[in-house]
Scaffold this motif. Structure first.
Motif, PDB file in Angstrom:
ATOM      1  N   ASP A   1       0.846  -1.185   0.000  1.00 56.93           N
ATOM      2  CA  ASP A   1       0.000   0.000   0.000  1.00 56.93           C
ATOM      3  C   ASP A   1       0.883   1.238   0.000  1.00 56.93           C
ATOM      4  O   ASP A   1       1.331   1.703   1.040  1.00 56.93           O
ATOM      5  N   THR A   2       1.115   1.768  -1.188  1.00 58.16           N
ATOM      6  CA  THR A   2       2.016   2.918  -1.341  1.00 58.16           C
ATOM      7  C   THR A   2       1.378   4.230  -0.902  1.00 58.16           C
ATOM      8  O   THR A   2       2.045   5.256  -0.892  1.00 58.16           O
ATOM      9  N   ASP A   3       0.103   4.207  -0.596  1.00 58.31           N
ATOM     10  CA  ASP A   3      -0.709   5.407  -0.323  1.00 58.31           C
ATOM     11  C   ASP A   3      -1.120   6.124  -1.606  1.00 58.31           C
ATOM     12  O   ASP A   3      -1.826   7.131  -1.552  1.00 58.31           O
TER      13      ASP A   3
ATOM     14  N   VAL B   1       0.769  -3.571   3.528  1.00 61.52           N
ATOM     15  CA  VAL B   1       2.083  -3.157   4.021  1.00 61.52           C
ATOM     16  C   VAL B   1       2.377  -1.747   3.520  1.00 61.52           C
ATOM     17  O   VAL B   1       2.360  -1.495   2.315  1.00 61.52           O
ATOM     18  N   ARG B   2       2.659  -0.836   4.433  1.00 60.43           N
ATOM     19  CA  ARG B   2       2.858   0.567   4.066  1.00 60.43           C
ATOM     20  C   ARG B   2       4.318   0.978   4.276  1.00 60.43           C
ATOM     21  O   ARG B   2       5.040   0.375   5.072  1.00 60.43           O
ATOM     22  N   PRO B   3       4.750   2.030   3.598  1.00 64.24           N
ATOM     23  CA  PRO B   3       6.122   2.518   3.752  1.00 64.24           C
ATOM     24  C   PRO B   3       6.366   3.083   5.149  1.00 64.24           C
ATOM     25  O   PRO B   3       5.425   3.383   5.887  1.00 64.24           O
TER      26      PRO B   3
ATOM     27  N   CYS C   1       9.700   4.387  -6.000  1.00 63.67           N
ATOM     28  CA  CYS C   1       9.399   2.948  -5.914  1.00 63.67           C
ATOM     29  C   CYS C   1      10.211   2.288  -4.808  1.00 63.67           C
ATOM     30  O   CYS C   1       9.713   1.399  -4.104  1.00 63.67           O
ATOM     31  N   LYS C   2      11.455   2.714  -4.651  1.00 60.37           N
ATOM     32  CA  LYS C   2      12.296   2.113  -3.612  1.00 60.37           C
ATOM     33  C   LYS C   2      11.720   2.391  -2.233  1.00 60.37           C
ATOM     34  O   LYS C   2      11.611   1.486  -1.389  1.00 60.37           O
TER      35      LYS C   2
ATOM     36  N   VAL D   1      11.636  -1.297  -0.376  1.00 61.93           N
ATOM     37  CA  VAL D   1      12.051  -1.440   1.024  1.00 61.93           C
ATOM     38  C   VAL D   1      10.952  -2.103   1.865  1.00 61.93           C
ATOM     39  O   VAL D   1      11.238  -3.032   2.634  1.00 61.93           O
ATOM     40  N   PRO D   2       9.685  -1.677   1.725  1.00 61.45           N
ATOM     41  CA  PRO D   2       8.632  -2.369   2.490  1.00 61.45           C
ATOM     42  C   PRO D   2       8.535  -3.865   2.176  1.00 61.45           C
ATOM     43  O   PRO D   2       8.350  -4.681   3.085  1.00 61.45           O
TER      44      PRO D   2
END
Length: 236
Positions: free
Chosen positions: A70-72, A97-99, A123-124, A129-130
């Motif tokens: 979930d990148t928001d 899963v969020r950043p 994206c990273k 990373v998440p």
């Protein structure tokens, strides 16, 4: 043979794929869950392939672990689909899963609209990373890659050494065509993202995804202003 990233050799991957080469997707999934059990997770983007895989996985392990990055920045239609999937498959363990940082914190640290200036960096932060943190808790993960999707995916095997995440990547749908994916969705009346009906064959974050014209590559709508068709999850 111990199936872990650290101990499997290239010959082991060849041997495993030779054993599985005549198996269908359900049989590959059964092998994967028998081999890895609860140490296997499906990283799902909730695209068309995702809906097929979720349905197949539910037939093998009803309480399977599924993670969504979930990148928001996803479309409202994507979040709506996730809620529909939760209702249809109530036993699946779906985790968003969020950043580590919010969009506001990212803008403060890296500048506004990072995705327009440096999509790889965005994206990273919000995907790579998440997922790296999440996959560190498992021995293997499932992906919906298909060989026909792009040249970079043409040689994907059922079982792959994943250098990027130091894991084992299972890809049960490598032989499926786009037509077969949609035949399965229609036949089993599966929920899917309505953006697919608006010429979005590949759906990612709202800011980096555009509709695709007839005849164009299915991933040409992703990061269309950059020489980029992958977020980095499937490189290495």
């Amino acid at each position: 043979m111990t199936l872990s990233y650290q101990q499997l050799t290239e010959d082991d991957y060849v041997r495993v794929n030779e054993q599985l080469k005549k198996k269908d997707s359900i049989e590959v999934l059964k092998w994967a869950y028998q081999t890895f059990g609860d140490e296997l997770v499906y990283a799902c983007s909730f695209g068309a392939e995702g809906m097929v895989l979720i349905d197949l996985i539910s037939k093998v392990k009803q309480d399977a672990a599924i993670v969504f990055l979930d990148t928001d920045f996803h479309f409202a239609e994507t979040y709506d689909l996730i809620e529909r999937v939760k209702k249809k498959y109530p036993l699946l363990q779906i985790k968003l899963v969020r950043p580590a940082i919010s969009p506001e914190e990212q803008a403060a640290s890296y500048g506004e609209r990072l995705w327009e200036r440096d999509p790889d960096a965005c994206c990273k932060i919000r995907k790579l990373v998440p997922l790296e943190n999440e996959l560190s808790q498992y021995r293997a993960w499932i992906s919906g890659l298909r060989r026909e999707q792009s040249p970079s995916r043409a040689h994907t095997q059922f079982v792959n050494r994943d250098e990027r995440f130091q894991s084992i990547k299972i890809c049960p749908l490598i032989h499926w065509t786009e037509e077969e994916i949609w035949m399965y969705i229609k036949l089993h009346q599966l929920p899917y993202n309505e953006l697919h009906d608006r010429n979005y064959p590949s759906i990612g974050c709202e800011y980096c995804t555009k509709p695709v014209a007839a005849g164009e590559d299915s991933r040409s709508g992703r990061w269309s202003n950059f020489n980029k068709t992958e977020c980095g999850l499937h490189q290495g």
